[in-house]
Design a protein around this motif. Structure first.
Motif, short mmCIF file in Angstrom:
data_model
loop_
_atom_site.label_atom_id
_atom_site.label_comp_id
_atom_site.label_asym_id
_atom_site.label_seq_id
_atom_site.Cartn_x
_atom_site.Cartn_y
_atom_site.Cartn_z
N UNK A 14 0.80 -1.23 0.00
CA UNK A 14 0.00 0.00 0.00
C UNK A 14 0.83 1.27 0.00
N UNK A 15 2.03 1.24 0.58
CA UNK A 15 2.76 2.49 0.82
C UNK A 15 4.07 2.60 0.05
N UNK A 16 4.56 1.51 -0.54
CA UNK A 16 5.84 1.57 -1.25
C UNK A 16 5.60 1.47 -2.74
N UNK A 39 -8.72 -2.57 5.49
CA UNK A 39 -8.52 -1.18 5.10
C UNK A 39 -7.59 -1.02 3.91
N UNK A 40 -6.84 -2.07 3.57
CA UNK A 40 -5.88 -1.99 2.48
C UNK A 40 -6.61 -1.80 1.15
N UNK A 41 -6.33 -0.71 0.42
CA UNK A 41 -6.99 -0.52 -0.87
C UNK A 41 -6.76 -1.68 -1.84
N UNK A 89 -1.53 6.28 1.91
CA UNK A 89 -1.76 4.96 1.32
C UNK A 89 -3.20 4.78 0.86
N UNK A 90 -4.03 5.79 1.04
CA UNK A 90 -5.40 5.73 0.54
C UNK A 90 -6.38 5.00 1.42
N UNK A 138 -9.49 12.82 8.37
CA UNK A 138 -9.92 11.86 9.38
C UNK A 138 -8.85 11.62 10.44
N UNK A 139 -7.67 12.14 10.24
CA UNK A 139 -6.58 11.92 11.18
C UNK A 139 -6.40 13.14 12.08
#
Length: 459
Positions: free
Chosen positions: A203-205, A292-294, A402-403, A409-410
């Motif tokens: 998701x992030x790399x 939660x992972x897109x 990471x979407x 929301x944070x």
């Protein structure tokens, strides 16, 4: 690096030798800062293609006079692909190595193949490996009845089984996942951390979600191999949930400690250990992260919903246990997950559930459980980003990029604290590398107690 170097990446090599009772090999008189040149030569022809000066690189922070005669060759400026050796006149040459764009792919392939060999419940076959064997550990594992006295030294598990009694009786299907090591056991906490690392990478790399050519049975199907490895582990982890929502601590041989002397397809009958709060919270976190992972949601929508439901049942189990036991929910089984009892896993679970649902109750839990600046959330008071706290910080910091959620929301203050802690952690390990003769991440606090620590922290 005998594997090789990427053309545009840093390229350094160490020159030195430890001679046991004779101490270190003296490459130059004391006080000399630079040695004569090193040479980069073509492996086939011996032609010199690059020259440079060796620079002294003594280790700093060790309580002993170790690694003071280490020198470094830096040839980062040379980028032409090929096969080479490093040569120091009067001393010798290195083994051949490559400078090539494919070096990173070689590491990725090796890592993927290692994980393939650790898979449980499936045969290993050509053309994926020459180390073939039949499917293993397909028989359901036994759920212990009564006191767990099947193995010497495990009598203390009896009280924990009484704290969270087994609800399901008889046997349970826990096939799948990955063996933790050469003994074929499967630890819930380690399984959860494994999922976290893989899904974070997807998701992030950049680019990981597109890797579909690692030479695995799943390769070439249009779905990231890394994502599918994570999904296989998550499917196993979901099987470790008891009917009351708690998760078993591990899968283990029924009649001995380790299966170290048989191939997997000749492995022992297995049992599951009782539930505890740390294992349950870790499983909750990992399964919520799947939800939660897109990438996970896009390719496996039904499984994402199934794993979220399992995570919510696990959280309800933990919440009811805290109410019933006055918050005293943790019982130690092994060192796995014991650094902060269950506090870090609970913080991580709250973060992942919030990222998966956006529900305010989980945000409240995060506020109560996660303070990235607190020394209490660092191992030994200084090791940042450790265990569940590190995963919670990393997931929160990358939740929007990471979407998984929107930045709105944070909590801005908590987000900044998480980002600052990640940067500070990176600075810590960079400093550890800079003070090491061989650029290994030996932290100075462990040097002072004559312990090297890990070459690379598993966090």
């Amino acid at each position: 690096n005998q594997v090789g170097y990427m053309p545009a990446a840093s390229k350094r090599a160490s020159v030195g030798y430890f001679l046991g009772s004779l101490g270190e090999l003296q490459l130059a008189p004391p006080g000399l800062a630079t040695l004569p040149e090193f040479q980069l030569t073509e492996a086939a022809s011996g032609r010199i293609v690059h020259r440079g000066r060796l620079e002294r690189r003594p280790d700093r922070g060790m309580p002993h006079r170790w690694y003071q005669q280490v020198w470094e060759a830096d040839f980062s400026a040379y980028r032409r692909p090929g096969e080479y050796r490093l040569v120091v006149a009067g001393l010798g040459s290195s083994y051949p190595f490559f400078i090539d764009e494919g070096i990173a792919a070689g590491f990725a392939r090796t890592y993927a193949l290692g994980l393939y060999h650790q898979r449980c419940g499936m045969a290993k076959a050509l053309p994926f490996t020459r180390f073939t064997h039949d499917a293993c550990h397909l028989a359901p594992a036994q759920i212990p009845a009564g006191r767990m006295r099947t193995l010497p030294g495990l009598e203390d598990l009896a009280a924990d089984a009484d704290l969270f009694p087994f609800v399901q009786k008889g046997n349970v299907d826990v096939a799948g996942g990955h063996h933790d090591a050469g003994d074929y056991s499967k630890y819930t906490i380690n399984s959860a951390g494994f999922i976290n690392h893989l899904l974070f990478a997807v998701d992030a790399m950049k680019g990981v979600a597109a890797i579909d050519n690692l030479g695995l049975p799943e390769s070439g199907d249009g779905i990231s191999d890394v994502l599918q490895i994570a999904k296989g582990e998550a499917d196993f982890l979901a099987k470790m949930q008891d009917r009351d929502g708690g998760f078993y601590f591990l899968v283990y041989p029924r009649a001995r400690r380790y299966e170290q002397d048989v191939l997997p397809d000749r492995g022992d009958p297995q049992i599951v250990w009782p539930k505890n709060s740390a294992a349950t919270a870790a499983a909750v976190a990992a399964l919520a992260q799947c939800a939660s992972s897109p990438a996970f949601r896009r390719h496996f929508p039904a499984d994402a919903q199934r794993h979220l439901a399992a995570a919510q049942r696990g959280w309800n189990f933990l919440r009811e246990a805290r109410q019933r036991l006055g918050g005293d929910t943790y019982r130690k089984f092994t060192h796995y997950g014991d650094d902060y009892q269950d506090a870090d896993e609970l913080a991580w679970a709250a973060v992942e559930l919030y990222l998966a649902t956006g529900e305010k109750d989980y945000a409240t839990e995060i506020g109560q459980r996660l303070d990235p600046r607190s020394p209490d959330n660092r191992r030994w008071g200084w090791k940042r980003m450790n265990e569940g706290y590190g995963r919670a910080i990393r997931s929160y910091a990358f939740g929007a990029s990471s979407g998984r959620v929107t930045r709105a929301q944070l909590d801005p203050r908590l987000l900044r604290q998480c980002e600052d802690e990640i940067i500070a952690c990176a600075d810590d390990w960079l400093q550890a590398s800079r003070t090491s003769a061989y650029r290994l991440t030996y932290p100075e606090p462990t040097k002072r107690v004559q312990g090297g620590g890990w070459f690379l922290p598993h966090d």
